[in-house]
Scaffold this active site. Sequence first.
Site, mmCIF file in Angstrom:
data_model
loop_
_atom_site.group_PDB
_atom_site.id
_atom_site.type_symbol
_atom_site.label_atom_id
_atom_site.label_comp_id
_atom_site.label_asym_id
_atom_site.label_seq_id
_atom_site.Cartn_x
_atom_site.Cartn_y
_atom_site.Cartn_z
ATOM 1 N N ASP A 39 0.860 -1.183 0.000
ATOM 2 C CA ASP A 39 0.000 0.000 0.000
ATOM 3 C C ASP A 39 0.893 1.228 0.000
ATOM 4 O OD1 ASP A 39 -3.271 0.294 1.044
ATOM 5 O OD2 ASP A 39 -2.022 2.099 0.958
ATOM 6 N N TYR A 153 -15.144 7.127 -13.048
ATOM 7 C CA TYR A 153 -14.968 6.027 -12.083
ATOM 8 C C TYR A 153 -15.703 4.787 -12.577
ATOM 9 C CZ TYR A 153 -15.449 3.453 -7.622
ATOM 10 O OH TYR A 153 -15.429 2.492 -6.635
ATOM 11 N N LYS A 157 -14.301 1.013 -13.500
ATOM 12 C CA LYS A 157 -14.743 -0.222 -12.842
ATOM 13 C C LYS A 157 -15.302 -1.231 -13.846
ATOM 14 C CE LYS A 157 -13.460 0.731 -8.645
ATOM 15 N NZ LYS A 157 -12.396 -0.073 -8.016
ATOM 16 N N ILE A 186 -20.138 1.006 0.820
ATOM 17 C CA ILE A 186 -19.532 0.398 2.009
ATOM 18 C C ILE A 186 -18.985 1.520 2.882
ATOM 19 C CG2 ILE A 186 -17.792 -1.253 2.836
ATOM 20 C CD1 ILE A 186 -19.913 -2.541 0.990
ATOM 21 N N THR A 188 -16.513 3.132 4.491
ATOM 22 C CA THR A 188 -15.051 3.169 4.627
ATOM 23 C C THR A 188 -14.588 4.617 4.548
ATOM 24 O OG1 THR A 188 -14.597 3.101 2.247
ATOM 25 C CG2 THR A 188 -14.825 0.970 3.352
HETATM 26 N N1 LIG Z 1 -16.276 2.141 -0.166
HETATM 27 C C1 LIG Z 1 -17.164 1.910 -1.096
HETATM 28 O O1 LIG Z 1 -18.329 2.269 -0.974
HETATM 29 C C2 LIG Z 1 -16.755 1.180 -2.357
HETATM 30 C C3 LIG Z 1 -17.772 0.766 -3.218
HETATM 31 C C4 LIG Z 1 -17.432 0.085 -4.395
HETATM 32 C C5 LIG Z 1 -16.099 -0.179 -4.680
HETATM 33 N N2 LIG Z 1 -15.118 0.231 -3.825
HETATM 34 C C6 LIG Z 1 -13.733 -0.081 -4.184
HETATM 35 O O2 LIG Z 1 -13.127 -0.788 -3.132
HETATM 36 C C7 LIG Z 1 -11.707 -0.568 -3.164
HETATM 37 C C8 LIG Z 1 -11.260 -0.184 -1.762
HETATM 38 O O3 LIG Z 1 -11.941 0.983 -1.389
HETATM 39 P P1 LIG Z 1 -12.119 1.497 0.113
HETATM 40 O O4 LIG Z 1 -13.496 2.025 0.216
HETATM 41 O O5 LIG Z 1 -11.645 0.477 1.072
HETATM 42 O O6 LIG Z 1 -11.163 2.777 0.011
HETATM 43 P P2 LIG Z 1 -9.826 3.188 0.753
HETATM 44 O O7 LIG Z 1 -9.444 4.500 0.178
HETATM 45 O O8 LIG Z 1 -10.033 3.076 2.214
HETATM 46 O O9 LIG Z 1 -8.811 2.051 0.263
HETATM 47 C C9 LIG Z 1 -8.020 2.157 -0.877
HETATM 48 C C10 LIG Z 1 -6.627 1.668 -0.513
HETATM 49 O O10 LIG Z 1 -5.778 1.792 -1.672
HETATM 50 C C11 LIG Z 1 -4.574 2.404 -1.244
HETATM 51 N N3 LIG Z 1 -3.920 3.111 -2.342
HETATM 52 C C12 LIG Z 1 -4.325 4.249 -2.940
HETATM 53 N N4 LIG Z 1 -3.462 4.602 -3.897
HETATM 54 C C13 LIG Z 1 -2.481 3.662 -3.908
HETATM 55 C C14 LIG Z 1 -1.299 3.477 -4.669
HETATM 56 N N5 LIG Z 1 -0.930 4.332 -5.637
HETATM 57 N N6 LIG Z 1 -0.520 2.402 -4.405
HETATM 58 C C15 LIG Z 1 -0.866 1.534 -3.429
HETATM 59 N N7 LIG Z 1 -1.970 1.655 -2.680
HETATM 60 C C16 LIG Z 1 -2.771 2.713 -2.917
HETATM 61 C C17 LIG Z 1 -5.010 3.354 -0.140
HETATM 62 O O11 LIG Z 1 -3.923 3.779 0.651
HETATM 63 C C18 LIG Z 1 -6.024 2.524 0.601
HETATM 64 O O12 LIG Z 1 -5.435 1.705 1.581
HETATM 65 C C19 LIG Z 1 -11.482 0.513 -4.225
HETATM 66 O O13 LIG Z 1 -11.051 -0.112 -5.414
HETATM 67 C C20 LIG Z 1 -12.857 1.110 -4.401
HETATM 68 O O14 LIG Z 1 -13.017 1.675 -5.689
HETATM 69 C C21 LIG Z 1 -15.426 0.903 -2.663
#
Ligand SMILES: NC(=O)c1ccc[n+]([C@@H]2O[C@H](COP(=O)([O-])OP(=O)(O)OC[C@H]3O[C@@H](n4cnc5c(N)ncnc54)[C@H](O)[C@@H]3O)[C@@H](O)[C@H]2O)c1
Length: 268
Positions: A39, A153, A157, A186, A188
Amino acid sequence: MTMGRLQDKIVVVFGGARGIGLATVREMLAEGAVVYSADVREPAEELALAGSAHYNTVVLDATDEEQVNRFVEDVVDARGRIDVLFNNVGIHLGKPLAETTLEEFDEVFALNVRTAFLGTRAVLPHMIGRRGGSIITTSSNGGVMGRPGDPVYNASKHALVGLMRSVAVAHAQQGIRANTVNPGAIDTDMLRGTLSSPEEFESRRHRLVASTPAARVGEAWEVAKAVVFLACDESRFVNGVSLPVDGAKSAGAMPSERYSLDFELGPG
Ligand SMILES: NC(=O)c1ccc[n+]([C@@H]2O[C@H](COP(=O)([O-])OP(=O)(O)OC[C@H]3O[C@@H](n4cnc5c(N)ncnc54)[C@H](O)[C@@H]3O)[C@@H](O)[C@H]2O)c1
């Protein structure tokens, strides 16, 4: 000692420091996996303090070809194989298309698509060599349906669904599986991230609840459970799918009054 569903599996996670990635790292460790989590953020403190020999972390930028390749080679050198890859890096952009700059477009595709391409490309030769492996990429309900508020976005996806389906079709005979998990809303840091105040988060959450048939947002661990299923051998004939974890959001339209912000929850 009971055997976990990922007992002694070597797992590589990109984006495992918080949110859905961190919840998944926790689940995988609980299922007996040896996890290598990369990360751009420092690793989650509480897990690091636990000092598990099965929890290994690296700080890197997953958009960087050289860093990704080196990390994967280091894991293969240390463990001899990679059984599971979880591509989870992503950022959200909630902007109308006409207002989106080229820089923003490139950033979203770099974080969401390029990272999954690089991770998958680095791991594939090793999985092909051993004739086995499971690749899971975090897409979204926006990966299978259009949405008005976040077109770029959404396109990124969709690209991940296409990437995993194509890898599945190309490499299934070599024992490789490639699937996406498609979370709905979700709770987060990403969901809270761009919002300036708790009140703003509450109003956004309220809108998300109103547009979700289950009438709630999900928890990161609920996505993690689905990722573990796709990672482990219980899903051995599940290949090229997108598994929604979204409270039925992508399953179809609700009665129009259910989208109203002051909808009344029925008896269930
Ligand atoms: N939270 C939601 O509602 C939701 C819904 C659908 C999809 N998602 C997807 O789930 C995944 C995780 O999302 P989340 O909600 O846990 O978000 P988050 O921002 O908490 O997690 C993303 C992680 O990716 C890491 N990251 C970002 N840029 C990076 C890089 N260049 N190199 C390495 N690591 C990097 C961040 O530090 C973080 O730990 C994402 O792909 C997001 O698009 C989230």
